[in-house]
Design an enzyme around this catalytic site. Structure first.
Site, mmCIF file in Angstrom:
data_model
loop_
_atom_site.group_PDB
_atom_site.id
_atom_site.type_symbol
_atom_site.label_atom_id
_atom_site.label_comp_id
_atom_site.label_asym_id
_atom_site.label_seq_id
_atom_site.Cartn_x
_atom_site.Cartn_y
_atom_site.Cartn_z
ATOM 1 N N ALA A 156 39.792 42.623 47.430
ATOM 2 C CA ALA A 156 40.826 43.724 47.434
ATOM 3 C C ALA A 156 42.079 42.873 47.993
ATOM 4 O O ALA A 156 43.431 43.242 47.659
ATOM 5 C CB ALA A 156 40.449 44.878 48.386
ATOM 6 N N HIS A 180 36.674 42.418 59.061
ATOM 7 C CA HIS A 180 38.241 42.298 58.619
ATOM 8 C C HIS A 180 38.511 43.481 57.820
ATOM 9 O O HIS A 180 39.601 43.363 57.361
ATOM 10 C CB HIS A 180 38.156 41.102 57.688
ATOM 11 C CG HIS A 180 37.965 39.807 57.974
ATOM 12 N ND1 HIS A 180 38.139 39.176 59.282
ATOM 13 C CD2 HIS A 180 36.872 38.674 57.351
ATOM 14 C CE1 HIS A 180 37.428 38.070 59.126
ATOM 15 N NE2 HIS A 180 36.722 37.705 58.209
ATOM 16 N N PHE A 217 47.016 53.320 43.519
ATOM 17 C CA PHE A 217 46.066 52.860 44.704
ATOM 18 C C PHE A 217 45.050 53.593 44.411
ATOM 19 O O PHE A 217 44.530 54.594 44.656
ATOM 20 C CB PHE A 217 46.666 53.132 46.254
ATOM 21 C CG PHE A 217 45.906 52.850 47.150
ATOM 22 C CD1 PHE A 217 45.814 51.486 47.575
ATOM 23 C CD2 PHE A 217 44.839 53.479 47.842
ATOM 24 C CE1 PHE A 217 45.098 51.009 48.687
ATOM 25 C CE2 PHE A 217 44.274 53.095 48.976
ATOM 26 C CZ PHE A 217 44.291 51.925 49.182
HETATM 27 N N1 INI Z 1 36.961 42.189 49.848
HETATM 28 C C1 INI Z 1 36.806 43.543 49.228
HETATM 29 O O1 INI Z 1 37.367 43.834 48.162
HETATM 30 N N2 INI Z 1 36.123 44.443 49.693
HETATM 31 C C2 INI Z 1 35.268 43.987 51.022
HETATM 32 O O2 INI Z 1 34.418 44.899 51.427
HETATM 33 C C3 INI Z 1 35.431 42.790 51.459
HETATM 34 N N3 INI Z 1 34.740 42.222 52.662
HETATM 35 O O3 INI Z 1 33.949 42.948 52.920
HETATM 36 O O4 INI Z 1 35.054 41.365 53.177
HETATM 37 C C4 INI Z 1 36.340 41.835 50.762
HETATM 38 N N4 INI Z 1 36.321 40.604 51.085
HETATM 39 C C5 INI Z 1 37.105 39.621 50.607
HETATM 40 C C6 INI Z 1 38.744 39.675 50.572
HETATM 41 O O5 INI Z 1 39.190 40.819 49.828
HETATM 42 C C7 INI Z 1 39.240 38.553 50.071
HETATM 43 O O6 INI Z 1 38.971 38.215 48.515
HETATM 44 C C8 INI Z 1 38.886 37.233 50.743
HETATM 45 O O7 INI Z 1 39.260 37.201 52.252
HETATM 46 C C9 INI Z 1 39.643 35.786 50.330
HETATM 47 O O8 INI Z 1 41.169 36.058 50.609
#
Ligand code: INI
Length: 174
Positions: free
Chosen positions: A56, A88, A113
């Protein structure tokens, strides 16, 4: 008094969908919900483009690029951020929502969104299920409604001249 409202009519419109691969067991259902709404509303399959991003957090950049391309009437953003899975949570969900809103402002286009932010997996699945509760379907309906509403708000020549004049006057005052 004149009232304007969008319609659930997608024929002739072009859509981009940005969907995250993180929590794909949820986001694939959001995508299915969005595509179902778009096709039922008359969107041509060739008028829908899908971009897959890692998570996301990456949605806003790609949404901004697509929104600014001039090729789409709306961009639909789909993702699932689940609190139980990450410390996070706040950072990712805040940046996703802020960035998606900013993309819409900067590109002057509906950037919708459709990102779930839930406490746990159960809640996420609940909001990615049946069409009435599917957040992807809801986001697609919003995109169609906003795109058709904005079409009715296209500036007239007179209106455009007026706002140019207003902008020049307010610049001089600054
Ligand atoms: N990304 C998500 O879309 N949902 C999540 O729940 C999530 N968790 O749990 O960490 C998540 N992490 C990845 C983040 O969006 C980035 O891709 C990553 O930090 C690299 O920039």
């Amino acid at each position: 008094m004149k009232t304007r409202e969008g319609q659930l009519e997608a024929s002739g419109l072009h859509f981009a969908i940005v969907v995250s691969k993180y929590n794909e067991f949820v986001t694939s259902r959001l995508l299915a919900g969005a595509l179902d709404v778009l096709t039922k509303a008359g969107a041509d399959e060739k008028a829908v483009e899908i971009a897959r991003v890692p998570g996301a957090f990456e949605i806003p950049l790609v949404a901004r690029r697509l929104a600014g391309s001039g090729r789409f009437d709306a961009v639909i953003c789909l993702g699932a951020v689940i609190r139980g899975e990450t410390p996070h949570f706040e950072y990712i969900s805040t940046e996703a929502s802020r960035g998606i809103a900013q993309a819409a402002w900067e590109a002057d286009l509906p950037v919708v969104f459709g990102v779930l932010t839930t406490e746990n997996v159960e809640q996420a699945l609940e909001r990615a299920g049946a069409p009435e509760r599917n957040k992807g379907a809801e986001a697609a309906r919003t995109a169609i409604e906003m795109a058709t509403l904005l079409r009715t708000l296209k500036a007239t020549k007179k209106g455009a001249q007026r706002s140019l004049k207003q902008r020049k006057t307010s610049k001089r005052k600054r």
